[in-house]
Enzyme design. Structure first.
Site, PDB file in Angstrom:
ATOM      1  N   THR A  87       2.994  -9.704  14.691  1.00  0.00           N
ATOM      2  CA  THR A  87       1.796 -10.176  13.990  1.00  0.00           C
ATOM      3  C   THR A  87       0.956  -8.979  13.567  1.00  0.00           C
ATOM      4  OG1 THR A  87       1.726 -12.139  15.377  1.00  0.00           O
ATOM      5  CG2 THR A  87      -0.332 -11.524  14.365  1.00  0.00           C
TER       6      THR A  87
ATOM      7  N   THR B 249       0.809  -1.221   0.000  1.00  0.00           N
ATOM      8  CA  THR B 249       0.000   0.000   0.000  1.00  0.00           C
ATOM      9  C   THR B 249       0.839   1.265   0.000  1.00  0.00           C
ATOM     10  OG1 THR B 249      -1.802  -1.096   1.130  1.00  0.00           O
ATOM     11  CG2 THR B 249      -1.745   1.270   1.333  1.00  0.00           C
TER      12      THR B 249
ATOM     13  N   GLN C 277      -3.797 -21.112  19.562  1.00  0.00           N
ATOM     14  CA  GLN C 277      -4.655 -20.130  18.878  1.00  0.00           C
ATOM     15  C   GLN C 277      -4.679 -18.806  19.632  1.00  0.00           C
ATOM     16  OE1 GLN C 277      -8.535 -21.902  18.036  1.00  0.00           O
ATOM     17  NE2 GLN C 277      -7.570 -23.814  17.426  1.00  0.00           N
ATOM     18  N   CYS C 278      -4.165 -18.795  20.870  1.00  0.00           N
ATOM     19  CA  CYS C 278      -4.121 -17.536  21.644  1.00  0.00           C
ATOM     20  C   CYS C 278      -2.975 -16.667  21.129  1.00  0.00           C
ATOM     21  CB  CYS C 278      -3.865 -17.816  23.117  1.00  0.00           C
ATOM     22  SG  CYS C 278      -5.114 -18.835  23.879  1.00  0.00           S
TER      23      CYS C 278
ATOM     24  N   ASP D 207       0.121  -7.043   4.690  1.00  0.00           N
ATOM     25  CA  ASP D 207      -0.594  -8.310   4.848  1.00  0.00           C
ATOM     26  C   ASP D 207       0.313  -9.477   5.235  1.00  0.00           C
ATOM     27  OD1 ASP D 207      -2.953  -7.074   4.337  1.00  0.00           O
ATOM     28  OD2 ASP D 207      -3.122  -7.707   2.256  1.00  0.00           O
TER      29      ASP D 207
HETATM   30  N1  ASP Z   1      -2.597  -5.717   0.360  1.00  0.00           N
HETATM   31  C1  ASP Z   1      -1.575  -4.813   0.794  1.00  0.00           C
HETATM   32  C2  ASP Z   1      -0.266  -5.575   0.864  1.00  0.00           C
HETATM   33  O1  ASP Z   1      -0.046  -6.279   1.794  1.00  0.00           O
HETATM   34  C3  ASP Z   1      -1.922  -4.214   2.106  1.00  0.00           C
HETATM   35  C4  ASP Z   1      -0.895  -3.265   2.677  1.00  0.00           C
HETATM   36  O2  ASP Z   1       0.131  -2.968   2.129  1.00  0.00           O
HETATM   37  O3  ASP Z   1      -1.172  -2.777   3.763  1.00  0.00           O
HETATM   38  O4  ASP Z   1       0.536  -5.463  -0.041  1.00  0.00           O
END
Ligand code: ASP
Length: 346
Positions: A167, A14, A279-280, A91
């Site tokens: 994370t 992004t 899973q926590c 991501d």
């Molecule tokens: N879909 C985008 C990516 O991971 C989301 C981001 O950059 O925040 O490339």
């Protein structure tokens, strides 16, 4: 003291995206666009170079081959730069950070990964601050010239975190990453405050060693009440499977179903490495605390301690990629090789 030299590696995400006028969807752009949006870059007294990583990608398209390419770029430029800033989509950023922490053995320089939730050209972007502070962190040195943070980190919204402990927790807010089981390495306010006791200390006599081999014949199986035998069986009977990550409940517990233990036992007898992660988000797997996890130990399942899912997936790919025996992998899963785990004795 000469001024620090920083290499920015733009992989996509992004931070550099622009809206397609026809569809309104965000599409990857290039480094030129990013740097044009941040004239402040000219004000650093560091030497800053940048390179674009092939065709920039949305990080949802991330693949092990791209991690190998990132390692290659860092290795090729290792002696020429004091620090690296990797611009990456959010991501899969935590997967990349974890993978690189294993692939860059004895890393003696900062590799700071950052990105943004809003494209850098937008008015309220978080990308500018993230980029500028990441560059400062990558350039930060002790008075004797040693790098302040010689490890793979994620910097996001004021917080510097160990990459393999991090994370993504928020798909919308600027405060998108957390290191649930490990202290932040720095906070950026008026000053950037480094938390030195938590930063990795490397033995400078050990040479930097880049690694490129990963084996992605791994699978994640998340347990849930009502999970069906035939579904588990279809996953576990894949002949090419070499590693299984079991996402269990709480402190590492699984339902006490004989068929599940039998299948897991047969799998580990076949040489498949099975790792137990919870899973926590906070806390660790403690196998043997309840009967439901004792049986997992008997089935040959390895403790994933407090490692993140992203970390376990990439660590397993890394260890399998080196063709270690199942015993050796078990030993290394119980070792914190890049600061990724808190072990019971530590
Ligand atoms: N879909 C985008 C990516 O991971 C989301 C981001 O950059 O925040 O490339």
């Amino acid at each position: 003291m000469t001024s620090p030299r920083i290499l920015i590696i733009y992989t996509g995400g992004t931070i550099g995206m622009m809206a397609n006028p026809a569809t309104g969807a965000l599409e990857t752009f290039d480094w030129e666009h990013v740097s044009n949006c941040v004239p402040e870059l000219q004000r650093f007294h560091y030497r800053i170079d940048a390179l674009t990583f092939g065709k920039p990608i949305d990080s949802s398209d991330m693949e092990p081959k791209y991690w190998a390419r990132m390692v290659e770029i860092i290795a090729e430029n290792y002696d020429r730069y004091d620090g690296f800033v990797l611009l990456h989509g959010t991501d899969t950023m935590a997967f990349t950070a974890s993978a690189l922490s294993f692939m860059l053995e004895n890393l003696g320089k900062p590799v700071i990964i950052t990105g943004s939730q809003l494209p850098i050209g937008q008015l309220r972007t978080d990308g500018k601050e993230n980029l500028l502070t990441s560059i400062e962190v990558a350039a930060a040195q002790h008075p004797d010239g040693r790098p302040m943070v010689p490890e793979v980190c994620i910097f996001f919204e004021n917080r510097l975190m160990r990459g393999n402990r991090t994370t993504k927790i928020n798909s919308e807010g600027f405060n998108a990453f957390r290191s649930h089981n490990y202290h932040s390495l720095a906070h950026a306010g008026i000053h950037i405050k480094f938390e030195e006791p938590f930063i990795l200390r490397r033995d400078p006599s050990l040479p930097f060693r880049p690694h490129y081999l990963l084996d992605n014949h791994v699978m994640i199986l998340t347990l849930f009440p009502g999970i069906r035998e035939e579904v588990v069986e279809s996953v576990l009977s894949l002949p090419s499977l070499r590693g299984l990550i079991l996402k269990t409940y709480g402190a590492g517990n699984a339902p006490q179903k004989p068929w599940l233990f039998e299948r897991l036992k047969a799998l580990s007898r076949r040489g498949v490495v099975i790792v137990n992660t919870t899973q926590c988000s906070l806390g660790a797997v403690e196998m043997g605390r309840y009967e439901s996890s004792l049986q997992l130990i008997e089935a040959g399942v390895i403790n994933g301690h407090d490692m993140t899912l992203e970390c376990v997936v990439t660590k397993l790919m890394f260890l399998l990629g080196h063709n270690y025996s199942a015993e050796r992998i078990q030993q290394l899963m119980n070792t914190s090789i890049a600061g990724e785990a808190t072990l019971p004795s530590s």
